[in-house]
Design an enzyme around this catalytic site. Structure first.
Site, PDB file in Angstrom:
ATOM      1  N   ARG A  59       0.737  -1.300  -0.001  1.00 19.90           N
ATOM      2  CA  ARG A  59      -0.095   0.043  -0.014  1.00 19.90           C
ATOM      3  C   ARG A  59       0.803   1.094  -0.040  1.00 19.90           C
ATOM      4  NH1 ARG A  59      -5.031   0.124   2.252  1.00 19.90           N
ATOM      5  NH2 ARG A  59      -4.490   1.933   3.598  1.00 19.90           N
ATOM      6  N   ARG A 117       9.649   6.218  -2.949  1.00 21.81           N
ATOM      7  CA  ARG A 117       9.799   7.062  -3.892  1.00 21.81           C
ATOM      8  C   ARG A 117      11.377   7.602  -3.802  1.00 21.81           C
ATOM      9  NH1 ARG A 117       5.186  10.155  -2.259  1.00 21.81           N
ATOM     10  NH2 ARG A 117       3.322   9.069  -3.420  1.00 21.81           N
ATOM     11  N   ARG A 162      -8.028  -6.934  13.988  1.00 18.34           N
ATOM     12  CA  ARG A 162      -7.498  -5.974  14.891  1.00 18.34           C
ATOM     13  C   ARG A 162      -8.513  -4.968  15.078  1.00 18.34           C
ATOM     14  NH1 ARG A 162      -3.657  -7.791  17.376  1.00 18.34           N
ATOM     15  NH2 ARG A 162      -3.222  -5.558  17.825  1.00 18.34           N
ATOM     16  N   ARG A 196       0.058   5.948  16.299  1.00 20.37           N
ATOM     17  CA  ARG A 196      -0.004   7.225  15.601  1.00 20.37           C
ATOM     18  C   ARG A 196      -0.662   8.317  16.647  1.00 20.37           C
ATOM     19  NH1 ARG A 196      -2.611   5.239   9.787  1.00 20.37           N
ATOM     20  NH2 ARG A 196      -4.266   4.231  10.773  1.00 20.37           N
ATOM     21  N   GLU A 229      -3.772   6.493  18.549  1.00 19.21           N
ATOM     22  CA  GLU A 229      -4.358   5.304  18.269  1.00 19.21           C
ATOM     23  C   GLU A 229      -3.605   4.183  18.833  1.00 19.21           C
ATOM     24  OE1 GLU A 229      -5.509   5.514  13.983  1.00 19.21           O
ATOM     25  OE2 GLU A 229      -4.744   3.413  13.838  1.00 19.21           O
ATOM     26  N   TYR A 249      -9.501  -5.649   3.211  1.00 21.52           N
ATOM     27  CA  TYR A 249      -8.869  -4.460   3.818  1.00 21.52           C
ATOM     28  C   TYR A 249      -9.102  -3.351   2.631  1.00 21.52           C
ATOM     29  CZ  TYR A 249      -4.750  -1.843   5.800  1.00 21.52           C
ATOM     30  OH  TYR A 249      -4.061  -0.739   6.459  1.00 21.52           O
ATOM     31  N   ASP A 279      -9.937   0.346   0.881  1.00 18.36           N
ATOM     32  CA  ASP A 279     -10.016   1.574   1.321  1.00 18.36           C
ATOM     33  C   ASP A 279     -11.430   1.976   0.856  1.00 18.36           C
ATOM     34  OD1 ASP A 279      -7.753   2.552   2.324  1.00 18.36           O
ATOM     35  OD2 ASP A 279      -6.793   2.395   0.513  1.00 18.36           O
TER      36      ASP A 279
HETATM   37  P1  FAD Z   1     -18.388  -0.107   7.529  1.00 22.12           P
HETATM   38  O1  FAD Z   1     -18.163   1.318   7.243  1.00 22.12           O
HETATM   39  O2  FAD Z   1     -17.759  -0.968   8.503  1.00 22.12           O
HETATM   40  O3  FAD Z   1     -19.983  -0.057   7.609  1.00 22.12           O
HETATM   41  C1  FAD Z   1     -20.620  -1.398   7.939  1.00 22.12           C
HETATM   42  C2  FAD Z   1     -21.715  -1.002   8.862  1.00 22.12           C
HETATM   43  O4  FAD Z   1     -22.726  -2.107   9.006  1.00 22.12           O
HETATM   44  C3  FAD Z   1     -21.433  -0.456   9.758  1.00 22.12           C
HETATM   45  O5  FAD Z   1     -22.132   0.836  10.118  1.00 22.12           O
HETATM   46  C4  FAD Z   1     -22.021  -1.336  10.980  1.00 22.12           C
HETATM   47  O6  FAD Z   1     -22.532  -0.927  12.223  1.00 22.12           O
HETATM   48  C5  FAD Z   1     -23.151  -2.097  10.203  1.00 22.12           C
HETATM   49  N1  FAD Z   1     -23.534  -3.310  10.742  1.00 22.12           N
HETATM   50  C6  FAD Z   1     -22.651  -4.231  11.001  1.00 22.12           C
HETATM   51  N2  FAD Z   1     -23.371  -5.387  11.662  1.00 22.12           N
HETATM   52  C7  FAD Z   1     -24.639  -5.126  11.526  1.00 22.12           C
HETATM   53  C8  FAD Z   1     -25.802  -5.761  12.140  1.00 22.12           C
HETATM   54  N3  FAD Z   1     -26.060  -6.949  12.620  1.00 22.12           N
HETATM   55  N4  FAD Z   1     -26.899  -4.996  11.996  1.00 22.12           N
HETATM   56  C9  FAD Z   1     -27.118  -3.577  11.549  1.00 22.12           C
HETATM   57  N5  FAD Z   1     -25.911  -3.168  10.906  1.00 22.12           N
HETATM   58  C10 FAD Z   1     -24.683  -3.580  11.192  1.00 22.12           C
HETATM   59  N6  FAD Z   1     -10.209   4.077   3.655  1.00 22.12           N
HETATM   60  C11 FAD Z   1      -9.734   5.309   2.947  1.00 22.12           C
HETATM   61  O7  FAD Z   1     -10.150   5.126   1.729  1.00 22.12           O
HETATM   62  N7  FAD Z   1      -8.853   6.150   3.559  1.00 22.12           N
HETATM   63  C12 FAD Z   1      -8.467   6.175   4.802  1.00 22.12           C
HETATM   64  O8  FAD Z   1      -7.968   7.047   5.356  1.00 22.12           O
HETATM   65  C13 FAD Z   1      -9.135   5.123   5.761  1.00 22.12           C
HETATM   66  N8  FAD Z   1      -9.048   5.121   6.871  1.00 22.12           N
HETATM   67  C14 FAD Z   1      -9.267   4.041   7.704  1.00 22.12           C
HETATM   68  C15 FAD Z   1      -8.917   3.930   9.186  1.00 22.12           C
HETATM   69  C16 FAD Z   1      -9.466   3.020   9.591  1.00 22.12           C
HETATM   70  C17 FAD Z   1      -8.962   2.886  11.256  1.00 22.12           C
HETATM   71  C18 FAD Z   1     -10.252   1.937   9.109  1.00 22.12           C
HETATM   72  C19 FAD Z   1     -10.446   0.633   9.765  1.00 22.12           C
HETATM   73  C20 FAD Z   1     -10.389   2.044   7.724  1.00 22.12           C
HETATM   74  C21 FAD Z   1     -10.050   3.006   7.124  1.00 22.12           C
HETATM   75  N9  FAD Z   1     -10.317   2.861   5.840  1.00 22.12           N
HETATM   76  C22 FAD Z   1      -9.861   4.132   4.932  1.00 22.12           C
HETATM   77  C23 FAD Z   1     -11.294   2.146   5.082  1.00 22.12           C
HETATM   78  C24 FAD Z   1     -13.053   2.412   5.129  1.00 22.12           C
HETATM   79  O9  FAD Z   1     -13.031   2.784   6.631  1.00 22.12           O
HETATM   80  C25 FAD Z   1     -13.632   1.541   4.289  1.00 22.12           C
HETATM   81  O10 FAD Z   1     -13.347   1.191   3.256  1.00 22.12           O
HETATM   82  C26 FAD Z   1     -15.045   1.876   4.515  1.00 22.12           C
HETATM   83  O11 FAD Z   1     -15.610   2.140   5.702  1.00 22.12           O
HETATM   84  C27 FAD Z   1     -15.934   0.437   4.387  1.00 22.12           C
HETATM   85  O12 FAD Z   1     -17.189   0.504   4.177  1.00 22.12           O
HETATM   86  P2  FAD Z   1     -18.201  -0.697   4.373  1.00 22.12           P
HETATM   87  O13 FAD Z   1     -19.529  -0.222   4.162  1.00 22.12           O
HETATM   88  O14 FAD Z   1     -17.757  -1.803   3.852  1.00 22.12           O
HETATM   89  O15 FAD Z   1     -18.034  -0.868   6.021  1.00 22.12           O
HETATM   90  N1  UDP Z   2       3.517   0.635   8.231  1.00 22.26           N
HETATM   91  C1  UDP Z   2       4.625   0.610   9.099  1.00 22.26           C
HETATM   92  N2  UDP Z   2       5.241   1.935   9.447  1.00 22.26           N
HETATM   93  C2  UDP Z   2       4.432   3.078   9.024  1.00 22.26           C
HETATM   94  C3  UDP Z   2       3.370   3.177   8.262  1.00 22.26           C
HETATM   95  C4  UDP Z   2       2.867   2.136   7.791  1.00 22.26           C
HETATM   96  O1  UDP Z   2       5.175  -0.229   9.038  1.00 22.26           O
HETATM   97  O2  UDP Z   2       4.918   4.133   9.425  1.00 22.26           O
HETATM   98  C5  UDP Z   2       2.804  -0.614   7.623  1.00 22.26           C
HETATM   99  C6  UDP Z   2       2.034  -1.317   8.776  1.00 22.26           C
HETATM  100  O3  UDP Z   2       2.368  -2.601   8.469  1.00 22.26           O
HETATM  101  C7  UDP Z   2       0.717  -0.787   8.372  1.00 22.26           C
HETATM  102  C8  UDP Z   2       0.928  -0.687   6.725  1.00 22.26           C
HETATM  103  O4  UDP Z   2       2.116  -0.376   6.371  1.00 22.26           O
HETATM  104  O5  UDP Z   2      -0.334  -1.650   8.758  1.00 22.26           O
HETATM  105  C9  UDP Z   2      -0.056   0.024   5.968  1.00 22.26           C
HETATM  106  O6  UDP Z   2       0.229   1.584   6.442  1.00 22.26           O
HETATM  107  P1  UDP Z   2      -1.139   2.379   6.341  1.00 22.26           P
HETATM  108  O7  UDP Z   2      -0.721   3.747   6.642  1.00 22.26           O
HETATM  109  O8  UDP Z   2      -1.625   2.438   4.664  1.00 22.26           O
HETATM  110  O9  UDP Z   2      -2.322   1.952   7.273  1.00 22.26           O
HETATM  111  P2  UDP Z   2      -3.712   2.177   7.713  1.00 22.26           P
HETATM  112  O10 UDP Z   2      -3.616   3.768   7.430  1.00 22.26           O
HETATM  113  O11 UDP Z   2      -4.712   1.659   6.822  1.00 22.26           O
HETATM  114  O12 UDP Z   2      -3.633   2.004   8.929  1.00 22.26           O
END
Ligand code: FAD
Ligand code: UDP
Length: 392
Positions: free
Chosen positions: A174, A178, A257, A288, A322, A370, A372
């Site tokens: 991911r 560079r 996780r 972070r 976090e 996983y 985005d």
């Molecule tokens: P979710 O957003 O998880 O939605 C699923 C929904 O289903 C939830 O609201 C939940 O409450 C509901 N649900 C589950 N079970 C039930 C049930 N039994 N009854 C009713 N409702 C239920 N992507 C990026 O592009 N950029 C980022 O910077 C980025 N940062 C992230 C940081 C974190 C910490 C995480 C975990 C993810 C991140 N992502 C990011 C990914 C992004 O969150 C996901 O791509 C996106 O939210 C997925 O959407 P989804 O609808 O699949 O799931």
């Molecule tokens: N990672 C790392 N060091 C960093 C940033 C990222 O080792 O400073 C690794 C780590 O395994 C992480 C993965 O690269 O889970 C992806 O990083 P990203 O920032 O894309 O993670 P996210 O924002 O999805 O948590």
């Protein structure tokens, strides 16, 4: 209202499917979510004390190179011109990420040109196999052993608490590497944050569906009586919750996780000078710190915002530390660990899912992926294209 389709989960997968089913196929949709808001993990809210938009489930930065997705999301929100930058602290020093010529030269106290740096790193990566099979091998092959040990090894250990030899090489792919001084965190064509916040985006999408879409929040698929009736009637269902939960964990749990997100309001204008600071060493235990006001510099810098709904209070900031932790039932599942054992378990659930034409599994939890945000939306648009054949 009589419904044609039930959507479980109002995250990006559920929202996209709902909008397409209503507006392209004229379906009547009931969308439920057990949480009290739209948007799943992308949800954000304005902190009442400071006026700063805080991302409730971890920071979310929108970025994509998929033109179809970019066109789709722009129907419901505009985006700021925010460009994501991340720094990392290692051994008492701050370095730019992703690994770029600035990081390399600072780390080796050198003044390498791009070509010199390539040669140096290639030498340090020579111990990695030609076809890396896990995160450890992939990491060393990309940046060599010394940089891997400094910036990846311990951060990954804190984040995943799983040996890097058992983690997928995709996790580390991911991150760009560079050989110039470009330290944009993402490599995509389009990037930005929703101008009026994430919730406004999702509300606009729901409004665009009119009365063919009904949304019920705080409604759980597994214990709401009315939903149970619809289930018994065999309603077509788009399910975006965890796939193992759907099948009562009969083949065991998929590993996730989870996160502890510790929010703090501080009486300073600027805590760390950047949106995200990673911590590459085993101490501190957090991976972070996010400082949300840096995601919207336009709200701080542009005086037009002073009297608007987005007025941020000066002298205050909001940070979130976090911490990664092992997921247990009842906690939020955030990142799929996705070991070989998990993939074998997932295959068993997917085999069951294939037999059930009436339930479509989608999204991060439903597909154990996983994803985005843009990948989630793309997956929903693809799934919709398949599904709409039922009405054509
Ligand atoms: P979710 O957003 O998880 O939605 C699923 C929904 O289903 C939830 O609201 C939940 O409450 C509901 N649900 C589950 N079970 C039930 C049930 N039994 N009854 C009713 N409702 C239920 N992507 C990026 O592009 N950029 C980022 O910077 C980025 N940062 C992230 C940081 C974190 C910490 C995480 C975990 C993810 C991140 N992502 C990011 C990914 C992004 O969150 C996901 O791509 C996106 O939210 C997925 O959407 P989804 O609808 O699949 O799931
Ligand atoms: N990672 C790392 N060091 C960093 C940033 C990222 O080792 O400073 C690794 C780590 O395994 C992480 C993965 O690269 O889970 C992806 O990083 P990203 O920032 O894309 O993670 P996210 O924002 O999805 O948590």
């Amino acid at each position: 209202m009589e419904y044609d389709v039930l959507i479980v989960g109002a995250g990006l997968f559920g929202l996209t499917m709902a909008e397409r089913l209503v507006n392209e196929c004229g379906q009547k949709v009931l969308m439920i979510d057990k949480r009290n808001h739209l948007g799943g993990n992308c949800y954000s809210e304005f902190d009442p004390e400071t006026g700063i938009e805080c991302h409730k489930y971890g920071a979310h930065l929108f970025h994509t190179s998929d033109e179809r997705v970019w066109e789709y999301v722009n129907k419901f929100t505009t985006f700021t011109n925010y460009v994501h930058k991340v720094y990392t602290t290692h051994d008492g020093e701050v370095y730019p990420l992703p690994i770029n010529l600035g990081t390399i030269n600072q780390f080796f106290h050198a003044a390498y040109t791009p070509d010199e740096a390539r040669v140096t790193i290639a030498g340090q990566a020579a111990t990695a196999p030609a076809e890396p099979k896990n995160l450890a091998e992939q990491g060393v092959s990309l940046i060599g052993q010394p940089l891997f040990d400094a910036f990846i090894k311990n951060y990954t250990a804190k984040q995943w608490q799983t040996p890097a030899e058992e983690l997928s090489p995709e996790i580390i792919k991911r991150l760009p590497v560079r050989y110039n001084y470009d330290n944009r965190y993402f490599n995509n064509t389009h990037e930005g944050l929703p101008t009026d916040g994430y919730e406004a985006w999702f509300k606009n999408l729901v409004a665009a569906c009119g009365d063919r879409l009904e949304v019920r929040l705080e409604t759980d698929y597994f214990d709401d009586p009315e939903v149970q009736k619809l289930r018994a009637q065999g309603i077509l269902t788009v399910y975006t919750g965890p796939i193992d939960r759907f099948y009562d964990f009969q083949f065991g749990e998929l590993k996730w996780r989870s996160l502890n997100l510790e929010k703090e309001v501080l009486d300073v204008d600027d805590f760390q000078g950047c949106p995200v600071m990673n911590y590459a060493d085993l101490e501190p235990r957090y991976t972070r710190i996010h400082e949300f006001k840096h995601f919207h510099p336009e709200r701080t810098l542009n005086s037009a915002y002073k009297d608007s709904a987005y007025a941020e209070k000066s002298g205050k900031t909001v940070i979130v530390r976090e911490y990664s932790k092992t997921w247990h039932q009842g906690e939020e599942p955030y990142y799929p660990v996705n070991t070989a054992e998990d993939r074998a378990t997932l295959a068993k659930y997917q085999a069951l899912a294939r037999e059930d034409e009436n339930v479509i599994f989608g999204g991060r939890l439903g597909e154990y992926a996983y994803y985005d945000m843009d990948k989630t939306i793309a997956a929903a648009l693809d799934k919709f294209d398949e599904l709409k054949k039922r009405w054509s």
